[in-house]
Design a protein around this motif. Sequence first.
Motif, PDB file in Angstrom:
ATOM      1  N   UNK A   1     -18.423  -7.439 -83.152  1.00 12.09           N
ATOM      2  CA  UNK A   1     -17.695  -7.105 -83.032  1.00 12.09           C
ATOM      3  C   UNK A   1     -17.148  -5.991 -83.343  1.00 12.09           C
ATOM      4  N   UNK A   2     -15.984  -5.418 -83.346  1.00 10.99           N
ATOM      5  CA  UNK A   2     -15.071  -4.143 -83.149  1.00 10.99           C
ATOM      6  C   UNK A   2     -14.126  -4.208 -83.905  1.00 10.99           C
ATOM      7  N   UNK A   3     -14.435  -3.565 -85.131  1.00 11.62           N
ATOM      8  CA  UNK A   3     -12.730  -3.602 -86.231  1.00 11.62           C
ATOM      9  C   UNK A   3     -11.615  -2.933 -85.519  1.00 11.62           C
ATOM     10  N   UNK A   4     -11.107  -3.285 -84.062  1.00 13.45           N
ATOM     11  CA  UNK A   4     -10.280  -2.876 -83.528  1.00 13.45           C
ATOM     12  C   UNK A   4      -9.867  -3.742 -82.613  1.00 13.45           C
ATOM     13  N   UNK A   5      -8.584  -4.612 -82.284  1.00 14.44           N
ATOM     14  CA  UNK A   5      -8.507  -5.414 -81.142  1.00 14.44           C
ATOM     15  C   UNK A   5      -8.408  -4.757 -79.903  1.00 14.44           C
ATOM     16  N   UNK A   6      -8.377  -3.754 -79.595  1.00 16.45           N
ATOM     17  CA  UNK A   6      -8.089  -3.598 -78.014  1.00 16.45           C
ATOM     18  C   UNK A   6      -9.474  -3.016 -77.072  1.00 16.45           C
ATOM     19  N   UNK A   7      -9.451  -3.675 -75.759  1.00 13.79           N
ATOM     20  CA  UNK A   7     -10.395  -2.405 -75.656  1.00 13.79           C
ATOM     21  C   UNK A   7     -10.019  -1.453 -74.695  1.00 13.79           C
ATOM     22  N   UNK A   8     -11.126  -0.364 -74.519  1.00 19.10           N
ATOM     23  CA  UNK A   8     -10.830   0.828 -73.946  1.00 19.10           C
ATOM     24  C   UNK A   8     -12.390   1.059 -73.782  1.00 19.10           C
ATOM     25  N   UNK A   9     -12.817   1.291 -72.405  1.00 21.96           N
ATOM     26  CA  UNK A   9     -14.515   1.854 -72.314  1.00 21.96           C
ATOM     27  C   UNK A   9     -14.379   3.796 -73.100  1.00 21.96           C
ATOM     28  N   UNK A  10     -13.682   4.104 -73.372  1.00 21.07           N
ATOM     29  CA  UNK A  10     -13.724   4.822 -74.422  1.00 21.07           C
ATOM     30  C   UNK A  10     -13.645   4.824 -75.873  1.00 21.07           C
ATOM     31  N   UNK A  11     -13.105   3.617 -75.874  1.00 18.38           N
ATOM     32  CA  UNK A  11     -13.495   3.160 -77.921  1.00 18.38           C
ATOM     33  C   UNK A  11     -14.546   1.973 -77.646  1.00 18.38           C
ATOM     34  N   UNK A  12     -14.239   0.684 -78.545  1.00 15.29           N
ATOM     35  CA  UNK A  12     -14.370  -0.548 -78.038  1.00 15.29           C
ATOM     36  C   UNK A  12     -16.057  -0.078 -76.709  1.00 15.29           C
TER      37      UNK A  12
END
Length: 318
Positions: free
Chosen positions: A113-124
């Motif tokens: 799980x990532x401590x960021x709620x929104x998905x982007x292919x470039x981030x999460x």
Amino acid sequence: MTTQIGVLVMSYGTPESLDGVEAYYTHIRRGNPPSPEQLKELKDRYEAIVGGVFPLRENTDRQVEALQEALNKDNRDPEVEYVCFQGLKHAHPFIEDGVQAMADQGITRSVGVVLAPHYSAMSVGGYIKRAKEKAESMGIEMAFVESYHLHPKLIEVLANRLSRRLDEFEEAGANRDEVRVLFSAHSLPERILATGDPYRDQLLETSQAIADKTGVKSWQFTWQSAGRTAEPWLGPDILDTLRELSKEQVKYVLSAPIGFVSDHLEVLYDLDIEAQNIAAELDMRLMRIESLNSDPGYMEVLSDVVRSKADQWKADRS
Ligand SMILES: CC1=C(CCC(=O)O)c2cc3nc(cc4[nH]c(cc5[nH]c(cc1n2)c(C)c5CCC(=O)O)c(CCC(=O)O)c4C)C(CCC(=O)O)=C3C
Ligand SMILES: [Fe+2]
């Protein structure tokens, strides 16, 4: 017998100290060291917020600890024990180190799980790709939470924070409807839109849901913290938005950086120093909602999405 399920809690990472900024920045730049000017500029920003202390590190440590506690408290399944590991994108312990630590402890099943709620292919997406590759090489089965941007509890805790600041504006003599709410998140290169990336839509959905819950009508979404590269980044930037609002005679602005969950550089510098300076120049009153950090409500969101993944994945196997 209890089974241990590993939970890889992933986050951006921050240097350990000012001396670590160069290595950190070089990692962000995929191995290309920054120029002396770029390095100085980044160090200056860190010094401006913390004078050499890095709040994100302690914050992330606390979030990981609090999540492990939340997961094992009221555990629905007494045969399962959750063990949390930290995995950072650009600093120690790296994502790969976190997976390695799970393997060293004999864990074979885990949730990321990532401590960021929104998905982007470039981030999460990037976090997940690295965790997945390492997990496969270690023989660990891994399921991933991709986003949780509309989790009812997340909307609730953010809406509460927003309402609290609106109350403060009222106490300071403003009318609630006169306050313009600016939802924001880290900008990304514009090219993400061409590939149908969900990042922007998810951010707008979170904004709309919070506005609905709080009854806020005067709001807009704006970007912040764009990278300093030649290619176009998503805009408008919050600093330009503030200048535009000033022309519209808006006097009260409430910043809600919903793309972030912790107090770190983008919040403590880009908003609390840089945007505050512009607001002062424009004679505007700017406030910001409090970051979630290890708020119990946020920990509930994370434990809920992690447990759901673990349950789903147990159901798939049986
Ligand atoms: C989407 C996103 C999030 C939110 C989601 C998530 O949390 O993942 C985020 C968070 C963060 N970004 C952070 C710091 C930095 N990000 C940089 C650069 C970049 N960020 C990018 C994207 C994101 N970043 C991108 C596309 C770049 C360009 C280089 C690249 O392609 O990667 C730079 C370089 C200098 C500069 O450009 O300012 C720094 C110092 C910190 C830690 C702050 C602290 O230490 O307190 C945090 C939480
Ligand atoms: Fe960043």
